[in-house]
Design a protein around this motif. Structure first.
Motif, PDB file in Angstrom:
ATOM      1  N   CYS A  10       0.615  -1.374   0.018  1.00 63.97           N
ATOM      2  CA  CYS A  10       0.069   0.034   0.006  1.00 63.97           C
ATOM      3  C   CYS A  10       1.022   1.171  -0.156  1.00 63.97           C
ATOM      4  O   CYS A  10       1.956   1.420   0.830  1.00 63.97           O
ATOM      5  N   CYS A  11       0.506   2.296  -0.920  1.00 66.49           N
ATOM      6  CA  CYS A  11       1.355   3.491  -0.841  1.00 66.49           C
ATOM      7  C   CYS A  11       0.219   4.581  -0.371  1.00 66.49           C
ATOM      8  O   CYS A  11       0.616   5.952  -0.744  1.00 66.49           O
ATOM      9  N   SER A  12      -0.598   4.380   0.444  1.00 66.30           N
ATOM     10  CA  SER A  12      -1.377   5.202   0.925  1.00 66.30           C
ATOM     11  C   SER A  12      -2.164   6.235   0.235  1.00 66.30           C
ATOM     12  O   SER A  12      -2.284   7.323   0.455  1.00 66.30           O
ATOM     13  N   SER A  13      -2.452   5.825  -0.986  1.00 65.00           N
ATOM     14  CA  SER A  13      -3.127   6.636  -2.045  1.00 65.00           C
ATOM     15  C   SER A  13      -4.426   7.185  -1.315  1.00 65.00           C
ATOM     16  O   SER A  13      -4.906   8.248  -1.963  1.00 65.00           O
ATOM     17  N   GLY A  14      -5.102   6.265  -0.957  1.00 62.20           N
ATOM     18  CA  GLY A  14      -6.498   6.465  -0.125  1.00 62.20           C
ATOM     19  C   GLY A  14      -7.543   6.250  -1.271  1.00 62.20           C
ATOM     20  O   GLY A  14      -8.784   6.632  -1.076  1.00 62.20           O
ATOM     21  N   MET A  15      -7.143   5.780  -2.365  1.00 62.61           N
ATOM     22  CA  MET A  15      -8.125   5.650  -3.500  1.00 62.61           C
ATOM     23  C   MET A  15      -9.166   4.349  -3.080  1.00 62.61           C
ATOM     24  O   MET A  15     -10.430   4.714  -3.396  1.00 62.61           O
ATOM     25  N   CYS A  16      -8.869   3.524  -2.345  1.00 63.44           N
ATOM     26  CA  CYS A  16      -9.750   2.501  -1.738  1.00 63.44           C
ATOM     27  C   CYS A  16     -10.796   3.065  -0.967  1.00 63.44           C
ATOM     28  O   CYS A  16     -11.970   2.711  -0.966  1.00 63.44           O
ATOM     29  N   VAL A  33      -3.549   1.152   4.497  1.00 58.91           N
ATOM     30  CA  VAL A  33      -4.899   0.654   4.225  1.00 58.91           C
ATOM     31  C   VAL A  33      -5.237  -0.387   5.560  1.00 58.91           C
ATOM     32  O   VAL A  33      -4.409  -1.115   5.962  1.00 58.91           O
ATOM     33  N   CYS A  55      -6.144   0.186  -7.514  1.00 62.56           N
ATOM     34  CA  CYS A  55      -5.075   0.434  -6.531  1.00 62.56           C
ATOM     35  C   CYS A  55      -3.588   0.443  -7.261  1.00 62.56           C
ATOM     36  O   CYS A  55      -3.260  -0.468  -7.817  1.00 62.56           O
ATOM     37  N   PRO A  56      -2.909   1.666  -7.007  1.00 62.44           N
ATOM     38  CA  PRO A  56      -1.851   1.776  -7.677  1.00 62.44           C
ATOM     39  C   PRO A  56      -0.507   1.117  -7.059  1.00 62.44           C
ATOM     40  O   PRO A  56       0.172   0.723  -7.666  1.00 62.44           O
ATOM     41  N   GLY A  57      -1.039   0.391  -5.886  1.00 65.05           N
ATOM     42  CA  GLY A  57      -0.019  -0.753  -5.349  1.00 65.05           C
ATOM     43  C   GLY A  57      -0.236  -1.701  -5.683  1.00 65.05           C
ATOM     44  O   GLY A  57       0.740  -2.793  -5.200  1.00 65.05           O
ATOM     45  N   ALA A  59      -1.982  -3.651  -4.094  1.00 60.74           N
ATOM     46  CA  ALA A  59      -2.061  -4.303  -2.563  1.00 60.74           C
ATOM     47  C   ALA A  59      -3.406  -4.945  -2.384  1.00 60.74           C
ATOM     48  O   ALA A  59      -3.563  -5.575  -1.307  1.00 60.74           O
ATOM     49  N   ILE A  60      -4.546  -4.893  -3.247  1.00 57.82           N
ATOM     50  CA  ILE A  60      -5.852  -5.178  -2.697  1.00 57.82           C
ATOM     51  C   ILE A  60      -6.039  -6.658  -3.656  1.00 57.82           C
ATOM     52  O   ILE A  60      -5.860  -6.581  -4.834  1.00 57.82           O
TER      53      ILE A  60
HETATM   54  S1  SF4 Z   1      -5.857   2.305  -3.194  1.00 58.78           S
HETATM   55 FE1  SF4 Z   1      -4.267   0.542  -2.730  1.00 58.78          FE
HETATM   56  S2  SF4 Z   1      -2.414   2.035  -2.301  1.00 58.78           S
HETATM   57 FE2  SF4 Z   1      -4.249   3.398  -2.097  1.00 58.78          FE
HETATM   58  S3  SF4 Z   1      -4.661   3.347   0.042  1.00 58.78           S
HETATM   59 FE3  SF4 Z   1      -6.028   1.541  -0.984  1.00 58.78          FE
HETATM   60  S4  SF4 Z   1      -4.751  -0.332  -0.784  1.00 58.78           S
HETATM   61 FE4  SF4 Z   1      -3.474   1.436  -0.457  1.00 58.78          FE
END
Ligand code: SF4
Length: 67
Positions: A10-16, A33, A55-57, A59-60
């Motif tokens: 996770c790169c903390s983008s906050g998209m999710c 996340v 998700c840009p990382g 991570a999901i």
């Molecule tokens: S979209 Fe992906 S990278 Fe961004 S906060 Fe959610 S899990 Fe992290």
């Protein structure tokens, strides 16, 4: 369907969190996340699949039941 997250990616983008706040949250301390729930209701499947795609990382992860 189940959802899991890899906080190392996770790169903390906050998209999710923006897209599906019912399921995803961001940690107050490190902004990574956190899951509010891991078992999904059918009406959440589409939104969570999209969140995983966006998700840009990467991570999901979503896992289909019985798969
Ligand atoms: S979209 Fe992906 S990278 Fe961004 S906060 Fe959610 S899990 Fe992290």
């Amino acid at each position: 369907m189940q959802v899991s997250v890899d906080r190392d990616r996770c790169c903390s983008s906050g998209m999710c969190v923006l897209n599906v706040p019912e399921v995803f949250d961001q940690d107050d301390q490190d902004s990574l996340v956190r899951l509010r729930q891991s078992s999904l209701r059918p009406d959440q499947y589409e939104d969570v699949r999209l969140a995983a795609e966006l998700c840009p990382g990467g991570a999901i992860t979503v896992t289909e039941d019985g798969a």
